[in-house]
Design a protein around this motif. Sequence first.
Motif, PDB file in Angstrom:
ATOM      1  N   TRP A 133     -14.360  -2.049   4.952  1.00  7.15           N
ATOM      2  CA  TRP A 133     -13.184  -1.962   4.090  1.00  7.15           C
ATOM      3  C   TRP A 133     -13.579  -2.485   2.731  1.00  7.15           C
ATOM      4  O   TRP A 133     -14.280  -3.505   2.607  1.00  7.15           O
ATOM      5  CB  TRP A 133     -12.100  -2.845   4.695  1.00  7.15           C
ATOM      6  N   LYS A 141       0.835  -1.211   0.000  1.00  2.00           N
ATOM      7  CA  LYS A 141       0.000   0.000   0.000  1.00  2.00           C
ATOM      8  C   LYS A 141       0.866   1.256   0.000  1.00  2.00           C
ATOM      9  O   LYS A 141       1.916   1.301   0.639  1.00  2.00           O
ATOM     10  CB  LYS A 141      -0.925  -0.015   1.204  1.00  2.00           C
ATOM     11  N   ASP A 169       0.492   3.901   1.545  1.00  2.00           N
ATOM     12  CA  ASP A 169       0.634   4.517   2.874  1.00  2.00           C
ATOM     13  C   ASP A 169       1.656   3.790   3.748  1.00  2.00           C
ATOM     14  O   ASP A 169       1.852   4.139   4.907  1.00  2.00           O
ATOM     15  CB  ASP A 169      -0.709   4.602   3.588  1.00  2.00           C
ATOM     16  N   GLY A 170       2.321   2.754   3.188  1.00  2.00           N
ATOM     17  CA  GLY A 170       3.339   2.027   3.943  1.00  2.00           C
ATOM     18  C   GLY A 170       2.819   0.835   4.713  1.00  2.00           C
ATOM     19  O   GLY A 170       3.584   0.110   5.334  1.00  2.00           O
ATOM     20  N   GLY A 171       1.527   0.596   4.706  1.00  5.20           N
ATOM     21  CA  GLY A 171       0.952  -0.587   5.349  1.00  5.20           C
ATOM     22  C   GLY A 171       0.927  -1.736   4.364  1.00  5.20           C
ATOM     23  O   GLY A 171       0.478  -1.582   3.233  1.00  5.20           O
ATOM     24  N   HIS A 172       1.443  -2.864   4.776  1.00  5.62           N
ATOM     25  CA  HIS A 172       1.489  -4.016   3.889  1.00  5.62           C
ATOM     26  C   HIS A 172       0.893  -5.217   4.620  1.00  5.62           C
ATOM     27  O   HIS A 172       0.922  -5.288   5.847  1.00  5.62           O
ATOM     28  CB  HIS A 172       2.930  -4.312   3.469  1.00  5.62           C
ATOM     29  N   SER A 173       0.360  -6.153   3.854  1.00  4.14           N
ATOM     30  CA  SER A 173      -0.252  -7.333   4.471  1.00  4.14           C
ATOM     31  C   SER A 173      -0.202  -8.485   3.486  1.00  4.14           C
ATOM     32  O   SER A 173       0.189  -8.318   2.340  1.00  4.14           O
ATOM     33  CB  SER A 173      -1.697  -7.032   4.880  1.00  4.14           C
ATOM     34  N   SER A 227      -0.029  -8.729   8.889  1.00  2.00           N
ATOM     35  CA  SER A 227       0.020  -7.321   8.523  1.00  2.00           C
ATOM     36  C   SER A 227       1.223  -6.630   9.160  1.00  2.00           C
ATOM     37  O   SER A 227       1.571  -6.927  10.306  1.00  2.00           O
ATOM     38  CB  SER A 227      -1.270  -6.640   8.996  1.00  2.00           C
ATOM     39  N   SER A 228       1.818  -5.686   8.436  1.00  4.97           N
ATOM     40  CA  SER A 228       2.946  -4.931   8.986  1.00  4.97           C
ATOM     41  C   SER A 228       2.478  -3.921  10.036  1.00  4.97           C
ATOM     42  O   SER A 228       3.234  -3.575  10.936  1.00  4.97           O
ATOM     43  CB  SER A 228       3.707  -4.212   7.869  1.00  4.97           C
ATOM     44  N   LYS A 229       1.238  -3.452   9.935  1.00  5.49           N
ATOM     45  CA  LYS A 229       0.730  -2.463  10.898  1.00  5.49           C
ATOM     46  C   LYS A 229       0.296  -3.097  12.214  1.00  5.49           C
ATOM     47  O   LYS A 229       0.287  -2.434  13.246  1.00  5.49           O
ATOM     48  CB  LYS A 229      -0.427  -1.672  10.289  1.00  5.49           C
ATOM     49  N   THR A 230      -0.103  -4.361  12.160  1.00  3.38           N
ATOM     50  CA  THR A 230      -0.559  -5.046  13.379  1.00  3.38           C
ATOM     51  C   THR A 230       0.120  -6.412  13.490  1.00  3.38           C
ATOM     52  O   THR A 230      -0.535  -7.448  13.346  1.00  3.38           O
ATOM     53  CB  THR A 230      -2.093  -5.212  13.384  1.00  3.38           C
TER      54      THR A 230
END
Length: 186
Positions: free
Chosen positions: A180, A88, A90-94, A113-116
């Motif tokens: 989403w 993504k 925005d820097g969030g990847h999954s 996910s990289s954000k969580t």
Amino acid sequence: MKPITTLLLLISCCAFAQYNYDVSEAFPFGQAHPNSPEQIKDFDPFIGECHCKSTSRKPDGTWNDAIDMIWRWKYIMNGMGVQDETLKADGGHSGSIRQFIADCSKWYVHYYSSKTPSTTLSTWTGNKQENGNIVLYREQKAPNGMDGFFRLTFYDISKLGYKWIGEWVDKTEKIVYPTWKIECKK
């Protein structure tokens, strides 16, 4: 050539021949293994790379602006499973690892996910429906404590792309709250 060199070359060639369905120069996203369950082909239209727009709901119920995203799919485990990865803007990847387990006739999808980051992966289960949609579920309570599921649906699937929606639904699926959505074009 020395006999030992010939033997080593023969062994190494035979050892790698068993991975004929893995990612290769000829098949950069791999291939479905002919001995895998036929459902492995449920994700054939996704294999490759799509350019997508990802939109999520804000806590106040309005929608965020769409984020550009690349959604990449490939066969893994020598064509016996499917992996996807999102990149993504925005820097969030999954991503997810998908296996069809024939004994229970269901897809099992393990998400990360990289954000969580998590010590255990969330798991969704489901199947391709008669209408061609792929629907997956994971039990999840609503913010008010009501029992339900987070439902993921792939739909409008074609050679040109697909759509995806994530929704909280109650146990009867009469209450549906989308959180989403993603639209992808090949």
